[in-house]
Design an enzyme around this catalytic site. Sequence first.
Site, mmCIF file in Angstrom:
data_model
loop_
_atom_site.group_PDB
_atom_site.id
_atom_site.type_symbol
_atom_site.label_atom_id
_atom_site.label_comp_id
_atom_site.label_asym_id
_atom_site.label_seq_id
_atom_site.Cartn_x
_atom_site.Cartn_y
_atom_site.Cartn_z
ATOM 1 N N GLU A 177 114.864 11.338 38.757
ATOM 2 C CA GLU A 177 115.005 11.631 37.726
ATOM 3 C C GLU A 177 116.173 12.817 38.654
ATOM 4 O OE1 GLU A 177 116.299 15.487 37.625
ATOM 5 O OE2 GLU A 177 114.242 16.226 35.987
ATOM 6 N N CYS A 234 118.624 21.081 37.442
ATOM 7 C CA CYS A 234 120.110 20.029 37.581
ATOM 8 C C CYS A 234 119.715 20.170 35.588
ATOM 9 C CB CYS A 234 118.708 18.643 37.464
ATOM 10 S SG CYS A 234 118.614 18.363 39.276
#
Length: 458
Positions: A231, A265
């Site tokens: 990720e 993010c």
Amino acid sequence: MLIATNPTTGESIHAYPPMDENELSQAIERSQEVFQSWKTTGFAQRAAMLKKVAELMRADRERLARLMTIEMGKPINESYGELEKSAWCAEHYAEFGEQYLSPVDLPSDAAHSYVQHLPLGSILGVLPWNAPFWLAFRFAAPALMAGNVCLMKHDEHVPKCAIAIAELFDQACNRLDLPAGIVQNLPIHREQVAQVIKSEVVQAVSLTGSSAAGSAVASLAASQIKPAVLELGGSDPSIVLADADISKAAETLAISRIINAGQSCIAAKRLIVEASVYDEFISKLKSHLEKLKVGDPSLPETQVGPIAREDLRDALHRQVSTTINQGARCLLGGEMPEGSGFFYPVTLLVDVTPKMQASCEETFGPIAVVMKADSAQEALEIANDTPYGLAASIWTSDTQKGIEMANQIEAGQVAINGIVKTDPRLPSGGIKRSGYGRELGPHGILEFVNVQQVWIGA
């Protein structure tokens, strides 16, 4: 030494020696021993452990929340929220993990054929600083429920958070007479990660971090023929169409941009607005942003804390300054503050174009970037004009139009008329340079299992 710095003051607060090679080898070997016991536990025992961890975390809420606030500058109210979300994640997999992993009957020429899901062994989690508890639980809860054990290489700037996380699992196991060590904290430098990945004990790797870190870890894992879930970064677009509820979009995207001081993010990073509502949106967004209180993250009234590290703040200011020099207008912030700590003002950059720095690179801070599109199609083209593909949002009063656009968005996660967020019930992850594999939901728990086919003759 592993040195943690309080970003609110700029002062060093902890210093720990990293594990030496022998200590690290012993920890890895211990995980193999613990796995032999843990894999024999049933789902009921694993669920009881996760529920106990959630209970212990809530009981120690104040201390644990302040560890995050001190070590990485998260506003205290957000720290409380992160702990609650982590507890929810543990409870979710306690409740649904067995269902997610239930055997699946498949027709064949056998009398009976099915697929079952078995644990792999020791899983390494390489974790960042920006959500110390949530990202650890997002990795560990499904892995443990599947019968794996976890080795946790947390970011060296949040050492006490890492210690506390491992202690929670040991405490829960001790109270339930289960094997301790199912989650071990590895206080090591990033250069030592290779030793862990290369160990025959470690069966897979999960990493949340930058694209550069993901590339290095993925290459090493692949060389060892080990699966990985990555990720990575994102330059997440939010498309605001002319028919959207502009007030709601501006309010929600302001929140999305500044949560955790913008150090997320999946934060909204490029706000792409149709030309006919561009000025209206900017006016309303600016109104929300300029009211935000930046300050000491330990105070409940603070909404935006400091940037986690000085080098990150310097890089952020470089992006802002370069973008302004390239022709963007700065309507808020944009200047490096004086004083102690690593604070950066809430900043609003408008008239940003795709070739400008703040559009080309991921911005990790309280920086809102607004771009103009002449049409929905151009907005979509701008949104996809990035090497990243983590998350996106679409704002429109026409839900069907939003659904059709979601089909064209190059991202692993799309929100329509809502904030982009992670949820234990739903899979999360990216495409392109934002990584591969999924965490959370039923998909996440299936990443680190042996999908074993069983064929039974007559």
